[in-house]
Design an enzyme around this catalytic site. Structure first.
Site, short mmCIF file in Angstrom:
data_model
loop_
_atom_site.label_atom_id
_atom_site.label_comp_id
_atom_site.label_asym_id
_atom_site.label_seq_id
_atom_site.Cartn_x
_atom_site.Cartn_y
_atom_site.Cartn_z
N CYS A 1 29.17 -106.74 144.65
CA CYS A 1 27.86 -107.39 144.63
C CYS A 1 27.90 -108.75 145.33
CB CYS A 1 27.37 -107.55 143.20
SG CYS A 1 26.88 -105.99 142.47
N1 NAD Z 1 28.55 -101.87 140.33
C1 NAD Z 1 27.79 -102.86 139.93
O1 NAD Z 1 28.19 -103.67 139.12
C2 NAD Z 1 26.36 -103.00 140.46
C3 NAD Z 1 25.52 -103.92 139.84
C4 NAD Z 1 24.21 -104.04 140.30
C5 NAD Z 1 23.78 -103.28 141.39
N2 NAD Z 1 24.64 -102.41 142.00
C6 NAD Z 1 24.13 -101.63 143.12
O2 NAD Z 1 23.85 -100.30 142.66
C7 NAD Z 1 24.10 -99.36 143.71
C8 NAD Z 1 25.12 -98.34 143.26
O3 NAD Z 1 26.35 -99.02 143.02
P1 NAD Z 1 27.53 -98.39 142.18
O4 NAD Z 1 28.48 -99.50 141.92
O5 NAD Z 1 27.00 -97.60 141.03
O6 NAD Z 1 28.16 -97.38 143.26
P2 NAD Z 1 29.30 -96.31 143.03
O7 NAD Z 1 30.02 -96.19 144.30
O8 NAD Z 1 30.06 -96.61 141.77
O9 NAD Z 1 28.50 -94.94 142.73
C9 NAD Z 1 27.61 -94.38 143.63
C10 NAD Z 1 27.64 -92.88 143.46
O10 NAD Z 1 26.65 -92.32 144.35
C11 NAD Z 1 27.13 -91.09 144.84
N3 NAD Z 1 26.35 -90.75 146.05
C12 NAD Z 1 26.41 -91.30 147.29
N4 NAD Z 1 25.49 -90.75 148.10
C13 NAD Z 1 24.83 -89.81 147.36
C14 NAD Z 1 23.78 -88.91 147.64
N5 NAD Z 1 23.19 -88.88 148.82
N6 NAD Z 1 23.37 -88.08 146.65
C15 NAD Z 1 23.95 -88.11 145.43
N7 NAD Z 1 24.96 -88.96 145.11
C16 NAD Z 1 25.38 -89.80 146.06
C17 NAD Z 1 28.60 -91.34 145.09
O11 NAD Z 1 29.32 -90.14 145.14
C18 NAD Z 1 28.95 -92.22 143.86
O12 NAD Z 1 29.42 -91.42 142.79
C19 NAD Z 1 24.55 -100.19 144.92
O13 NAD Z 1 23.43 -100.50 145.70
C20 NAD Z 1 25.09 -101.46 144.28
O14 NAD Z 1 25.01 -102.56 145.16
C21 NAD Z 1 25.92 -102.25 141.55
#
Ligand code: NAD
Length: 420
Positions: free
Chosen positions: A263
């Site tokens: 982030c």
């Molecule tokens: N991790 C954090 O602490 C956090 C906090 C706030 C916001 N975010 C935001 O949230 C979003 C997700 O982050 P995350 O950390 O959960 O990511 P992550 O990588 O942990 O998980 C994302 C998941 O999406 C899946 N994926 C990708 N493309 C796909 C598709 N087309 N269809 C179905 N599944 C698909 C991947 O296989 C993966 O399992 C990002 O934009 C991130 O910036 C993350």
């Protein structure tokens, strides 16, 4: 009686999507989770969580309570609300919306009238109406705001935070029109204690970037002051502790080895990308990046100076790094400053090992980094770098060891340590 089998379908079951799916299940909603990663889905269905904030027990309970997880997207048609929580990384230092685009294409293949589509991935202002909605409209022929509803709601999840979780952290919501907003509000009110509406999707997208840029800039400020205070022989930690006694107008940030995770180092780039489209850089972001990115090398310089004072050569010295995760009490090493520090130390011929009870194997420069399984061999090292302030380390008494310690976390636990 709803025509939909599932109240919500979650696309992307990672750090954001899985906790959402689990929270919705425990709020008695019928939940379907979809992820393209078949292995991940199969592990989850076996009750194995790879997400730190979700224990295997919690996952197993949700599965028992009806949470349905699949790597097949066809069930999206059966979901009244569809939440998108796919990655939004940087590729070649540019925002990469390919996952959002592909999720939008998948939705468009399955969409039925009256569905509510919500983007939760962090992104630049304009993504919902300029990228997500047009893809769905073009492929499906349906009209947003009339045939289906859409909006944006940023995720505020803070891995490892025991006080603020998905349910009790206020949730910002927005819709592309009033009807969308009201539907999105009704959905989140079922699973979250407090929901805050903003006027448009661009504002909601910008909220997330403000929150993370604020942290990024303030961390950079305190890091720069830490470097300057060291040169001026001023104890920055005493300064910060004293300043934070002010009950108003000051929020304390602490110096450290740099910023990590997916982030703080990433999101401000989404803001810069957007403002550059109108020919304007966000000068604060660029300065903050420069300072925070320089911190791993600064830490190495301080280690080198310390070894010099001890009249020991740096090359071939043995340095143990305590904690390589990007923040305390979690095992996530994505963008961790420890990786840059290790790379720099390897380049200088230092023998590096790490001890981190939360982290498995790590590779730096295509090289597996040696790991200690305990602190039993601590006396064999020339220098210890405390990189992550894991609570676990507080079980160990560091006052009786003679090995010098450099503490980049400013923890009060290492009384004899030199601090950043
Ligand atoms: N991790 C954090 O602490 C956090 C906090 C706030 C916001 N975010 C935001 O949230 C979003 C997700 O982050 P995350 O950390 O959960 O990511 P992550 O990588 O942990 O998980 C994302 C998941 O999406 C899946 N994926 C990708 N493309 C796909 C598709 N087309 N269809 C179905 N599944 C698909 C991947 O296989 C993966 O399992 C990002 O934009 C991130 O910036 C993350």
């Amino acid at each position: 009686m709803s025509k939909f089998k599932y109240d919500v379908g979650v696309i992307g079951l990672g750090y954001v999507g899985l906790p959402l799916a689990i929270q919705a299940t425990s709020s008695k909603l019928k939940v379907y989770g979809y992820d393209i990663n078949e292995k991940r889905v199969s592990d989850y269905n076996d009750g194995q969580s790879s997400i730190e904030d979700i224990s295997n027990q919690e996952l197993q309970k949700s599965l028992k309570d009806g949470l349905f997880l699949s790597a097949d997207s066809k069930y999206l048609s059966d979901s009244e609300v569809i939440v998108i929580s796919v990655p939004t990384p940087l590729t070649d230092y540019q925002p990469d919306l390919s996952f959002v685009r592909s999720a939008a294409e998948t939705i468009a293949q399955h969409i039925v009238k009256e569905q509510i589509i919500i983007l939760e991935s962090t992104t630049y202002p304009g993504t919902t109406v300029e990228v997500l909605v047009p893809i769905i409209e073009d492929i499906s022929g349906l009209k947003a705001g009339v045939d289906f509803y859409a909006g944006y709601s940023p995720e505020r999840i803070d891995p490892g935070n025991e006080k603020w979780n998905f349910k009790n952290t206020p949730k910002i919501i927005s819709g592309i029109n009033e009807k969308s907003l009201q539907k999105i509000k009704a959905f989140y009110e079922k699973i979250i204690d407090s929901v805050v509406s903003v006027g448009g999707t661009k504002e909601a997208e910008m909220v997330k970037l403000l929150e993370n840029t604020y942290r990024h800039v303030n961390i950079a400020l305190i890091n720069e002051l830490a470097i300057l205070c060291n040169m001026l022989e001023i104890d920055i930690w005493e300064v910060v502790d004293a300043a934070k006694t002010k009950p108003f107008g000051f929020e304390s940030f602490r110096p450290g080895p740099g910023v990590g995770g997916h982030c703080i180092p990433v999101d401000p780039n989404y803001l810069s990308f957007k403002t550059r489209q109108i020919g304007k850089p966000v000068r604060f972001v660029e300065l903050a990046q420069e300072i925070n990115n320089s911190m791993p090398n600064y830490v190495v310089t301080r280690l080198l100076e310390k070894m010099n004072l001890l009249e020991k050569p740096f090359k071939n010295s043995n340095i143990l790094i305590l904690g390589v995760a990007y923040k305390k009490d979690i095992g996530d090493v994505r963008e961790s400053p420890a990786l840059g520090i290790i790379e720099n130390l390897l380049d200088r011929g230092v023998n590096v090992k790490y001890f981190d009870p939360y982290v498995g194997e790590i590779d730096v420069k295509n090289q597996k980094i040696n790991k200690e399984e305990s602190l039993d061999n601590i006396k064999n090292y020339d220098l210890i770098l405390v990189h992550t302030a894991h609570t676990e380390f507080e079980k160990f008494d560091f006052n009786n060891i003679t090995v010098p310690i450099f503490d980049a976390t400013g923890s009060s636990h290492y009384q004899n340590a030199e601090r950043i």
